[in-house]
Design a protein around this motif. Sequence first.
Motif, mmCIF file in Angstrom:
data_model
loop_
_atom_site.group_PDB
_atom_site.id
_atom_site.type_symbol
_atom_site.label_atom_id
_atom_site.label_comp_id
_atom_site.label_asym_id
_atom_site.label_seq_id
_atom_site.Cartn_x
_atom_site.Cartn_y
_atom_site.Cartn_z
ATOM 1 N N ASP A 1 15.100 -69.242 27.835
ATOM 2 C CA ASP A 1 16.532 -68.941 27.892
ATOM 3 C C ASP A 1 17.370 -70.071 28.477
ATOM 4 O O ASP A 1 18.589 -69.971 28.552
ATOM 5 C CB ASP A 1 16.783 -67.652 28.683
ATOM 6 N N LYS A 2 16.721 -71.162 28.879
ATOM 7 C CA LYS A 2 17.433 -72.307 29.431
ATOM 8 C C LYS A 2 16.873 -73.599 28.844
ATOM 9 O O LYS A 2 15.729 -73.645 28.376
ATOM 10 C CB LYS A 2 17.306 -72.355 30.963
ATOM 11 N N VAL A 3 17.707 -74.651 28.892
ATOM 12 C CA VAL A 3 17.283 -75.978 28.444
ATOM 13 C C VAL A 3 17.487 -76.961 29.594
ATOM 14 O O VAL A 3 18.549 -76.976 30.227
ATOM 15 C CB VAL A 3 18.079 -76.441 27.211
ATOM 16 N N LEU A 4 16.463 -77.754 29.844
ATOM 17 C CA LEU A 4 16.546 -78.785 30.876
ATOM 18 C C LEU A 4 17.126 -80.055 30.274
ATOM 19 O O LEU A 4 16.632 -80.554 29.258
ATOM 20 C CB LEU A 4 15.166 -79.063 31.462
ATOM 21 N N PHE A 5 18.182 -80.573 30.892
ATOM 22 C CA PHE A 5 18.816 -81.817 30.458
ATOM 23 C C PHE A 5 18.640 -82.885 31.523
ATOM 24 O O PHE A 5 18.615 -82.582 32.721
ATOM 25 C CB PHE A 5 20.319 -81.617 30.243
ATOM 26 N N SER A 6 18.549 -84.126 31.059
ATOM 27 C CA SER A 6 18.672 -85.263 31.968
ATOM 28 C C SER A 6 19.833 -86.107 31.486
ATOM 29 O O SER A 6 20.282 -85.990 30.337
ATOM 30 C CB SER A 6 17.390 -86.104 31.999
ATOM 31 N N SER A 7 20.321 -86.977 32.353
ATOM 32 C CA SER A 7 21.399 -87.879 31.966
ATOM 33 C C SER A 7 20.988 -89.304 32.290
ATOM 34 O O SER A 7 19.983 -89.542 32.957
ATOM 35 C CB SER A 7 22.685 -87.540 32.722
ATOM 36 N N ASP A 8 21.805 -90.243 31.805
ATOM 37 C CA ASP A 8 21.493 -91.645 32.086
ATOM 38 C C ASP A 8 21.953 -92.061 33.474
ATOM 39 O O ASP A 8 21.973 -93.246 33.798
ATOM 40 C CB ASP A 8 22.107 -92.567 31.026
ATOM 41 N N VAL A 9 22.320 -91.093 34.300
ATOM 42 C CA VAL A 9 22.651 -91.386 35.702
ATOM 43 C C VAL A 9 21.752 -90.570 36.631
ATOM 44 O O VAL A 9 22.167 -90.077 37.661
ATOM 45 C CB VAL A 9 24.141 -91.117 36.004
ATOM 46 N N SER B 1 17.157 -75.467 7.599
ATOM 47 C CA SER B 1 16.619 -74.796 8.789
ATOM 48 C C SER B 1 17.164 -75.379 10.093
ATOM 49 O O SER B 1 16.846 -74.881 11.178
ATOM 50 C CB SER B 1 15.087 -74.864 8.798
ATOM 51 N N TRP B 2 17.995 -76.447 10.002
ATOM 52 C CA TRP B 2 18.623 -76.974 11.208
ATOM 53 C C TRP B 2 19.571 -75.921 11.786
ATOM 54 O O TRP B 2 20.420 -75.385 11.079
ATOM 55 C CB TRP B 2 19.414 -78.247 10.914
ATOM 56 N N VAL B 3 19.422 -75.624 13.070
ATOM 57 C CA VAL B 3 20.252 -74.631 13.749
ATOM 58 C C VAL B 3 20.900 -75.294 14.956
ATOM 59 O O VAL B 3 20.232 -75.974 15.743
ATOM 60 C CB VAL B 3 19.416 -73.417 14.211
ATOM 61 N N LYS B 4 22.223 -75.078 15.103
ATOM 62 C CA LYS B 4 22.913 -75.612 16.270
ATOM 63 C C LYS B 4 22.591 -74.721 17.474
ATOM 64 O O LYS B 4 23.001 -73.570 17.543
ATOM 65 C CB LYS B 4 24.416 -75.663 16.050
ATOM 66 N N LEU B 5 21.842 -75.268 18.403
ATOM 67 C CA LEU B 5 21.410 -74.515 19.574
ATOM 68 C C LEU B 5 22.464 -74.523 20.670
ATOM 69 O O LEU B 5 22.692 -73.514 21.352
ATOM 70 C CB LEU B 5 20.096 -75.098 20.110
ATOM 71 N N ILE B 6 23.113 -75.673 20.861
ATOM 72 C CA ILE B 6 24.062 -75.839 21.965
ATOM 73 C C ILE B 6 25.258 -76.637 21.485
ATOM 74 O O ILE B 6 25.114 -77.620 20.735
ATOM 75 C CB ILE B 6 23.398 -76.570 23.156
ATOM 76 N N GLY C 1 22.507 -68.331 27.337
ATOM 77 C CA GLY C 1 23.274 -67.102 27.240
ATOM 78 C C GLY C 1 24.634 -67.210 27.893
ATOM 79 O O GLY C 1 25.676 -67.047 27.249
ATOM 80 N N SER C 2 24.646 -67.536 29.168
ATOM 81 C CA SER C 2 25.908 -67.605 29.916
ATOM 82 C C SER C 2 26.627 -68.932 29.747
ATOM 83 O O SER C 2 27.807 -69.050 30.077
ATOM 84 C CB SER C 2 25.635 -67.374 31.409
ATOM 85 N N LYS C 3 25.918 -69.962 29.237
ATOM 86 C CA LYS C 3 26.436 -71.319 29.070
ATOM 87 C C LYS C 3 26.819 -71.963 30.410
ATOM 88 O O LYS C 3 27.645 -72.875 30.465
ATOM 89 C CB LYS C 3 27.636 -71.336 28.111
#
Length: 377
Positions: free
Chosen positions: A317-325, A286-291, A334-336
């Motif tokens: 429809d969007k994913v919030l990302f943070s970074s180590d900076v 059931s693992w699905v590659k989302l991004i 959708g649009s990437k």
Amino acid sequence: MATLSHDLAIEILRGLSVKDLLRFQCVSKLWCSSINDSYFIKLHLSDSLKTITNHSLILRKSGYDFVSVNVYDSPKTTQRLNHPLGEQKKLLKILGSCNGLLALIDDDNRIFLWNPSTRKSQVLPSTEIDFSSASSFFPRSTYYGFGYDPISDDYKLVRMVQLHGNNKGYLHSEAKVYSLRSNCWRRIKDFCFYLILHRKFGILANNALHWMVFKTPQSWKQNLVGFDLGTEEFRFLELPDLCLDKLFCYDIKAMGGYNCLTATFRDSNDVVAEVWIMKEYGVKESWVKLISWNQPHLLSCFPSVVVVPLAFSKNGDKVLFSSDVHTFVWYDLGSKKVEKVGIRDVPIIHDVDLYVQSLVPLNSNALMINNEIPPQG
């Protein structure tokens, strides 16, 4: 003048923020009683979780200061939070976040539960590690996790400790569970895997806590283990088939209630970040590659930045990302395309967690603290 019926008043109150509800406790004894009723608290929390309202990021800065920001609203400004240690300059780290409660640990290894919305907090009773004095000189690993068990309607904190001997030998291990309902610790069945890192905090998803561990001391491959908060049993969960020889960083997270695997690796001259979601708990297929994101270095000027998925947008429809900076972006599934999140006065972040504002209470029989703990003697 017509008055609101009690049922209508409850319907109106359940849609308000925690800040407003705390103010409206002063309207009448009936409203105060209704707002503090356990059924209403669960109803309000359930609404917030379903509609993704009253959600905020909590950011730890400078080791001992906390700020919150609502990334779903505009303008996005930070708000300083009064944490349990008050003005004491002690290092605090977030062990976990669940239903509006945060578990914190300071540099004296004291553990606290804190509801930032109600400003209530308590210190957990200490519990000894059952090691002999002769073995206390060896290095150890300590893993924590915090979550809610809907079966017993209880909040639990897990602590696993493992002592390392010479030549990758392991001298001792133990696991204990703290119950908010009983306000005490108890030892549970020992675990049959190995902890390598000095300290690690578990990820909560599907009413279970999760860590990356090793099956043998000599193993180079990390495995995903889950701890069911209801049965209090450990189990291994299979990861998706990844090209592990390419990976230079991968970790487990939780997003939208699902287990989420992040894998970051180099492909030619690009840095690739993949995000996998386990759609059906415990089922490898059931693992699905989302991004699969080929240019995560757009987050900053650093070409090898590690990106961490935090949350879905309200419509998914969007994913919030943070970074180590200390940068945040929305990634459009959708649009990437990537949209940087402008947050005023964002600090250099040491920890970032998603939490929901709630009225969830602490244990009334525990040692309560009012935003300040007396210094240790």
